[in-house]
Design a protein around this motif. Structure first.
Motif, PDB file in Angstrom:
ATOM      1  N   GLU A   1       0.829  -1.212   0.000  1.00 49.26           N
ATOM      2  CA  GLU A   1       0.000   0.000   0.000  1.00 49.26           C
ATOM      3  C   GLU A   1       0.861   1.259   0.000  1.00 49.26           C
ATOM      4  O   GLU A   1       0.567   2.213  -0.723  1.00 49.26           O
ATOM      5  N   LEU A   2       1.930   1.278   0.788  1.00 51.52           N
ATOM      6  CA  LEU A   2       2.821   2.439   0.797  1.00 51.52           C
ATOM      7  C   LEU A   2       3.441   2.664  -0.576  1.00 51.52           C
ATOM      8  O   LEU A   2       3.521   3.805  -1.050  1.00 51.52           O
ATOM      9  N   VAL A   3       3.865   1.603  -1.217  1.00 56.21           N
ATOM     10  CA  VAL A   3       4.473   1.695  -2.551  1.00 56.21           C
ATOM     11  C   VAL A   3       3.451   2.216  -3.570  1.00 56.21           C
ATOM     12  O   VAL A   3       3.773   3.085  -4.386  1.00 56.21           O
ATOM     13  N   LYS A   4       2.229   1.715  -3.509  1.00 53.19           N
ATOM     14  CA  LYS A   4       1.206   2.159  -4.459  1.00 53.19           C
ATOM     15  C   LYS A   4       0.903   3.644  -4.271  1.00 53.19           C
ATOM     16  O   LYS A   4       0.782   4.379  -5.256  1.00 53.19           O
ATOM     17  N   ILE A   5       0.814   4.084  -3.037  1.00 50.78           N
ATOM     18  CA  ILE A   5       0.528   5.500  -2.786  1.00 50.78           C
ATOM     19  C   ILE A   5       1.706   6.364  -3.227  1.00 50.78           C
ATOM     20  O   ILE A   5       1.526   7.380  -3.904  1.00 50.78           O
ATOM     21  N   ARG A   6       2.915   5.971  -2.860  1.00 51.18           N
ATOM     22  CA  ARG A   6       4.100   6.776  -3.210  1.00 51.18           C
ATOM     23  C   ARG A   6       4.248   6.905  -4.719  1.00 51.18           C
ATOM     24  O   ARG A   6       4.477   8.001  -5.232  1.00 51.18           O
ATOM     25  N   SER A   7       4.129   5.825  -5.437  1.00 50.46           N
ATOM     26  CA  SER A   7       4.227   5.878  -6.891  1.00 50.46           C
ATOM     27  C   SER A   7       3.149   6.785  -7.473  1.00 50.46           C
ATOM     28  O   SER A   7       3.414   7.596  -8.371  1.00 50.46           O
ATOM     29  N   SER A   8       1.950   6.671  -6.953  1.00 45.03           N
ATOM     30  CA  SER A   8       0.836   7.481  -7.448  1.00 45.03           C
ATOM     31  C   SER A   8       1.062   8.965  -7.175  1.00 45.03           C
ATOM     32  O   SER A   8       0.714   9.814  -7.999  1.00 45.03           O
ATOM     33  N   ILE A   9       1.675   9.281  -6.028  1.00 43.83           N
ATOM     34  CA  ILE A   9       2.028  10.669  -5.733  1.00 43.83           C
ATOM     35  C   ILE A   9       3.036  11.171  -6.754  1.00 43.83           C
ATOM     36  O   ILE A   9       2.876  12.245  -7.330  1.00 43.83           O
ATOM     37  N   LEU A  10       4.089  10.400  -6.989  1.00 39.56           N
ATOM     38  CA  LEU A  10       5.136  10.810  -7.929  1.00 39.56           C
ATOM     39  C   LEU A  10       4.592  10.996  -9.344  1.00 39.56           C
ATOM     40  O   LEU A  10       5.047  11.866 -10.080  1.00 39.56           O
ATOM     41  N   ASN A  11       3.620  10.172  -9.714  1.00 39.70           N
ATOM     42  CA  ASN A  11       3.052  10.234 -11.063  1.00 39.70           C
ATOM     43  C   ASN A  11       1.871  11.191 -11.174  1.00 39.70           C
ATOM     44  O   ASN A  11       1.314  11.362 -12.249  1.00 39.70           O
ATOM     45  N   GLY A  12       1.473  11.801 -10.069  1.00 38.73           N
ATOM     46  CA  GLY A  12       0.368  12.754 -10.100  1.00 38.73           C
ATOM     47  C   GLY A  12      -0.953  12.136 -10.487  1.00 38.73           C
ATOM     48  O   GLY A  12      -1.757  12.753 -11.181  1.00 38.73           O
ATOM     49  N   CYS A  13      -1.192  10.919 -10.049  1.00 38.23           N
ATOM     50  CA  CYS A  13      -2.428  10.218 -10.403  1.00 38.23           C
ATOM     51  C   CYS A  13      -3.449  10.375  -9.269  1.00 38.23           C
ATOM     52  O   CYS A  13      -3.444   9.611  -8.305  1.00 38.23           O
ATOM     53  N   ALA A  14      -4.309  11.374  -9.396  1.00 43.02           N
ATOM     54  CA  ALA A  14      -5.298  11.663  -8.354  1.00 43.02           C
ATOM     55  C   ALA A  14      -6.211  10.466  -8.108  1.00 43.02           C
ATOM     56  O   ALA A  14      -6.521  10.136  -6.957  1.00 43.02           O
TER      57      ALA A  14
END
Length: 151
Positions: free
Chosen positions: A35-48
């Motif tokens: 879950e941490l990895v999915k959130i962090r990647s999504s933050i970096l990619n700007g995927c709201a």
């Protein structure tokens, strides 16, 4: 309302296979780390869409608000284990490849905290979430209550 391409309707067989890979990758390591990895990647990619979805899922699985909020500044936050820090550093390195190949320190930390099999599992998971981010951003996807809506 803006027309949204639904990837599941447009390419159902491929999306079914992509989902199978995603589910397998999610089961390959501990849920809290995934879950941490999915959130962090999504933050970096700007995927709201993905940030919204994965923070909701993380909370449902018991993740704290503090740890979710601090993912944008995980380097400075003392709330993550060494193993989680290694996974987050690897996530950053692989997600930001276009900024230069600077993953040596991240790879060293990864090797210190993950077995070779876990390294592969984590790398596949990072690739999976980056792929989902690109699908969601590319097609302006927004899921609300399980239904696809225009972003």
């Amino acid at each position: 309302m803006t027309k949204v391409t639904d990837p599941y309707a447009a390419a159902p067989q491929l999306m079914k296979q992509w989902m199978a890979v995603s589910l397998a990758a999610e089961k390959s390591l501990e849920s809290s780390l995934i879950e941490l990895v999915k959130i962090r990647s999504s933050i970096l990619n700007g995927c709201a869409n993905c940030i919204n979805m994965h923070t909701t899922e993380a909370r449902a699985k018991g993740e704290t608000e503090q740890r979710i909020y601090l993912l944008s500044a995980w380097h400075e936050a003392p709330v993550y284990t060494d193993r989680e820090r290694a996974a987050l550093a690897w996530t950053d390195a692989l997600t930001k490849l276009s900024e230069g190949h600077t993953q040596k320190a991240a790879k060293d930390a990864l090797e210190a905290h993950f077995t070779p099999e876990e390294q592969v599992n984590l790398t596949v998971m990072i690739n999976v979430i980056n792929g989902w981010n690109r699908i969601a951003v590319g097609f302006d996807l927004w899921y609300e209550n399980g239904a696809l809506k225009a972003a």
